[in-house]
Design a protein around this motif. Structure first.
Motif, PDB file in Angstrom:
ATOM      1  N   UNK A   3     -25.374 -85.495-120.690  1.00 65.05           N
ATOM      2  CA  UNK A   3     -24.175 -85.953-121.406  1.00 65.05           C
ATOM      3  C   UNK A   3     -23.075 -86.401-120.445  1.00 65.05           C
ATOM      4  N   UNK A   4     -23.395 -86.368-119.128  1.00 61.68           N
ATOM      5  CA  UNK A   4     -22.506 -86.884-118.080  1.00 61.68           C
ATOM      6  C   UNK A   4     -21.147 -86.176-118.053  1.00 61.68           C
ATOM      7  N   UNK A   5     -21.213 -84.847-118.003  1.00 60.23           N
ATOM      8  CA  UNK A   5     -20.013 -84.036-117.788  1.00 60.23           C
ATOM      9  C   UNK A   5     -20.218 -83.264-116.486  1.00 60.23           C
ATOM     10  N   UNK A   6     -19.164 -82.695-115.889  1.00 60.41           N
ATOM     11  CA  UNK A   6     -19.333 -81.918-114.647  1.00 60.41           C
ATOM     12  C   UNK A   6     -20.387 -80.825-114.804  1.00 60.41           C
ATOM     13  N   UNK A   7     -21.214 -80.682-113.777  1.00 58.57           N
ATOM     14  CA  UNK A   7     -22.264 -79.657-113.817  1.00 58.57           C
ATOM     15  C   UNK A   7     -21.642 -78.306-113.485  1.00 58.57           C
ATOM     16  N   UNK A   8     -21.731 -77.382-114.417  1.00 46.27           N
ATOM     17  CA  UNK A   8     -21.203 -76.037-114.211  1.00 46.27           C
ATOM     18  C   UNK A   8     -22.335 -75.028-114.330  1.00 46.27           C
ATOM     19  N   UNK A   9     -22.044 -73.802-113.943  1.00 47.20           N
ATOM     20  CA  UNK A   9     -23.020 -72.713-114.042  1.00 47.20           C
ATOM     21  C   UNK A   9     -22.770 -71.919-115.324  1.00 47.20           C
ATOM     22  N   UNK A  10     -23.635 -70.960-115.595  1.00 47.54           N
ATOM     23  CA  UNK A  10     -23.419 -70.070-116.741  1.00 47.54           C
ATOM     24  C   UNK A  10     -22.096 -69.335-116.575  1.00 47.54           C
ATOM     25  N   UNK A  11     -21.777 -68.928-115.331  1.00 47.13           N
ATOM     26  CA  UNK A  11     -20.485 -68.276-115.092  1.00 47.13           C
ATOM     27  C   UNK A  11     -19.348 -69.258-115.361  1.00 47.13           C
ATOM     28  N   UNK A  12     -19.622 -70.544-115.153  1.00 50.17           N
ATOM     29  CA  UNK A  12     -18.635 -71.568-115.470  1.00 50.17           C
ATOM     30  C   UNK A  12     -18.325 -71.636-116.953  1.00 50.17           C
ATOM     31  N   UNK A  13     -19.290 -71.264-117.793  1.00 50.24           N
ATOM     32  CA  UNK A  13     -19.035 -71.191-119.235  1.00 50.24           C
ATOM     33  C   UNK A  13     -18.019 -70.093-119.544  1.00 50.24           C
ATOM     34  N   UNK A  14     -18.090 -69.008-118.783  1.00 44.86           N
ATOM     35  CA  UNK A  14     -17.107 -67.922-118.926  1.00 44.86           C
ATOM     36  C   UNK A  14     -15.705 -68.431-118.572  1.00 44.86           C
ATOM     37  N   UNK A  15     -15.612 -69.208-117.478  1.00 52.19           N
ATOM     38  CA  UNK A  15     -14.337 -69.806-117.097  1.00 52.19           C
ATOM     39  C   UNK A  15     -13.863 -70.799-118.167  1.00 52.19           C
ATOM     40  N   UNK A  16     -14.808 -71.560-118.707  1.00 52.84           N
ATOM     41  CA  UNK A  16     -14.468 -72.518-119.764  1.00 52.84           C
ATOM     42  C   UNK A  16     -13.882 -71.798-120.968  1.00 52.84           C
ATOM     43  N   UNK A  17     -14.525 -70.722-121.372  1.00 50.37           N
ATOM     44  CA  UNK A  17     -14.075 -69.932-122.522  1.00 50.37           C
ATOM     45  C   UNK A  17     -12.639 -69.440-122.310  1.00 50.37           C
ATOM     46  N   UNK A  18     -12.401 -68.852-121.145  1.00 50.17           N
ATOM     47  CA  UNK A  18     -11.067 -68.312-120.849  1.00 50.17           C
ATOM     48  C   UNK A  18     -10.031 -69.425-120.767  1.00 50.17           C
ATOM     49  N   UNK A  19     -10.388 -70.542-120.144  1.00 50.88           N
ATOM     50  CA  UNK A  19      -9.457 -71.651-119.983  1.00 50.88           C
ATOM     51  C   UNK A  19      -9.022 -72.213-121.333  1.00 50.88           C
ATOM     52  N   UNK A  20      -9.970 -72.386-122.243  1.00 49.66           N
ATOM     53  CA  UNK A  20      -9.644 -72.930-123.563  1.00 49.66           C
ATOM     54  C   UNK A  20      -8.736 -71.984-124.346  1.00 49.66           C
ATOM     55  N   UNK A  21      -8.974 -70.683-124.193  1.00 48.28           N
ATOM     56  CA  UNK A  21      -8.116 -69.705-124.870  1.00 48.28           C
ATOM     57  C   UNK A  21      -6.687 -69.775-124.344  1.00 48.28           C
ATOM     58  N   UNK A  22      -6.563 -69.874-123.008  1.00 52.30           N
ATOM     59  CA  UNK A  22      -5.227 -69.947-122.410  1.00 52.30           C
ATOM     60  C   UNK A  22      -4.495 -71.222-122.834  1.00 52.30           C
ATOM     61  N   UNK A  76      -7.115 -67.408-113.024  1.00 54.69           N
ATOM     62  CA  UNK A  76      -6.707 -68.598-113.784  1.00 54.69           C
ATOM     63  C   UNK A  76      -5.274 -69.013-113.451  1.00 54.69           C
ATOM     64  N   UNK A  77      -4.883 -68.785-112.201  1.00 52.82           N
ATOM     65  CA  UNK A  77      -3.521 -69.090-111.775  1.00 52.82           C
ATOM     66  C   UNK A  77      -3.183 -70.561-111.983  1.00 52.82           C
ATOM     67  N   UNK A  78      -4.137 -71.445-111.661  1.00 55.66           N
ATOM     68  CA  UNK A  78      -3.871 -72.883-111.781  1.00 55.66           C
ATOM     69  C   UNK A  78      -3.580 -73.277-113.222  1.00 55.66           C
ATOM     70  N   UNK A  79      -4.274 -72.656-114.155  1.00 56.06           N
ATOM     71  CA  UNK A  79      -4.059 -72.959-115.575  1.00 56.06           C
ATOM     72  C   UNK A  79      -2.719 -72.385-116.032  1.00 56.06           C
ATOM     73  N   UNK A  80      -2.437 -71.158-115.605  1.00 57.04           N
ATOM     74  CA  UNK A  80      -1.178 -70.511-115.982  1.00 57.04           C
ATOM     75  C   UNK A  80       0.008 -71.318-115.473  1.00 57.04           C
ATOM     76  N   UNK A  81      -0.106 -71.829-114.228  1.00 50.71           N
ATOM     77  CA  UNK A  81       0.972 -72.645-113.662  1.00 50.71           C
ATOM     78  C   UNK A  81       1.150 -73.937-114.456  1.00 50.71           C
ATOM     79  N   UNK A  82       0.033 -74.530-114.868  1.00 47.14           N
ATOM     80  CA  UNK A  82       0.100 -75.753-115.673  1.00 47.14           C
ATOM     81  C   UNK A  82       0.779 -75.487-117.018  1.00 47.14           C
ATOM     82  N   UNK A  83       0.450 -74.353-117.617  1.00 46.08           N
ATOM     83  CA  UNK A  83       1.071 -73.977-118.891  1.00 46.08           C
ATOM     84  C   UNK A  83       2.562 -73.687-118.722  1.00 46.08           C
ATOM     85  N   UNK A  84       2.912 -73.065-117.581  1.00 47.44           N
ATOM     86  CA  UNK A  84       4.321 -72.783-117.313  1.00 47.44           C
ATOM     87  C   UNK A  84       5.123 -74.078-117.180  1.00 47.44           C
TER      88      UNK A  84
END
Length: 308
Positions: A241-260, A285-293
């Motif tokens: 589907x031509x999206x960035x290749x992530x790992x299963x642990x990356x799905x955990x990061x994805x889940x947390x990022x979307x919630x934030x 998730x400092x980078x996401x928190x900073x973006x939200x701030x």
């Protein structure tokens, strides 16, 4: 106290005994393996270094040699694992002064960071590409991790009994020893024992999928499981589907990022992920928190400018 250790003994011998006395049986296997790896590097880099020869100069040279082939953060971890043993040697009178004081941590240039998570659109594309039939497969596993943020070992350990379909929740209370001989293991820490709320669609899907399965047996395990196998299945979907290749642990990061990004509090995200403290969540998730701030600042300024 360590037995029969002299100032003139080799430092890596002392360190090996220190690990056995203070760490064996007190830490998780994955952590123990890191100490043993440090021991092997110590033997490789300083095979002739004696305990009494440890000084600020010899210790700094050891760190510098290690840093030539490791990034700064890895060198920092190496330093911390050695420091505990060295401070004990100082307390026991084997070393006169703390050689780790004012140590300078170096390291080779970090590799370019890989994308760790998908955005909401990319995740939607990924989930749409999954082959979700009437029997459990690794695509169902990917869906479950994406919607719960579980660790890989936690998701492997899920049994039918862990689902509470009436309350729309999933209990996380164990992990699966996929790196060893298989079987259930305790969770990473006490905070990892938790209940995760899941959506009604996932409830309906899994209530059908697991209804005929043994209550106390993991639903995804059939023989030996390798992290690389599941990661490759996920990678194939990402490439397709031509999206960035992530790992299963990356799905955990994805889940947390979307919630934030959706405005869920750090405290709630930390609890859902099973982090031992909100500090862990904030660091990860400092980078996401900073973006939200930054977005919050824009919102505040717009609100203030609208006041007359």
């Amino acid at each position: 106290m360590l037995n029969n250790i002299e100032k003139t003994d080799l430092f890596y011998h002392y360190y090996a005994q220190w690990i056995t006395v203070y760490k064996e049986g007190a830490i998780r296997k994955v952590t123990m393996d890191k100490y043993l790896l440090t021991q092997s590097w110590l033997e490789r880099l300083a095979p002739d270094l004696k305990v009494c020869e440890l000084s600020r100069i010899t210790y700094q040279k050891l760190l510098n040699d290690y840093a030539q082939s490791h990034e700064r953060q890895t060198t920092m971890d190496f330093h911390h694992q050695l420091k505990g043993a060295i401070l004990d040697a100082v307390d026991e009178g084997l070393i006169e002064r703390d050689p780790t004081r004012k140590a300078i941590i170096k390291g080779k240039k970090p590799r370019p960071k890989k994308t760790k998570y998908l955005n909401q659109f990319e995740l939607h594309m990924l989930l749409s590409d999954l082959e979700l039939g009437q029997e459990l497969n690794w695509d169902w596993f990917i869906l479950l991790v994406a919607k719960t943020g579980m660790r890989f070992s936690e998701a492997l350990a899920i049994t039918p009994k862990d689902f509470d379909f009436s309350r729309q929740s999933l209990s996380i209370n164990k992990t699966w020893d996929y790196k060893g001989e298989g079987g259930f293991l305790p969770t990473k820490n006490q905070s990892s024992i938790r209940k995760i709320q899941i959506d009604w669609q996932l409830i309906i899907q899994f209530s059908t999928l697991v209804k005929e399965l043994p209550e106390d047996e993991p639903i995804f395990i059939e023989g030996k499981v390798y992290n690389s196998t599941v990661n490759e299945i996920l990678a194939r979907h990402c490439r397709k589907i031509q999206v960035p290749i992530i790992s299963i642990h990356g799905l955990r990061h994805t889940h947390a990022s979307l919630l934030l990004f959706a405005g869920v509090s750090i405290a709630s995200v930390a609890q859902r992920l099973g982090h031992s403290s909100m500090t862990t969540t904030q660091k990860t998730y400092l980078h996401i928190i900073q973006e939200l701030e930054n977005k919050d600042v824009d919102l505040v300024m717009r609100s203030l400018s609208s006041l007359n």
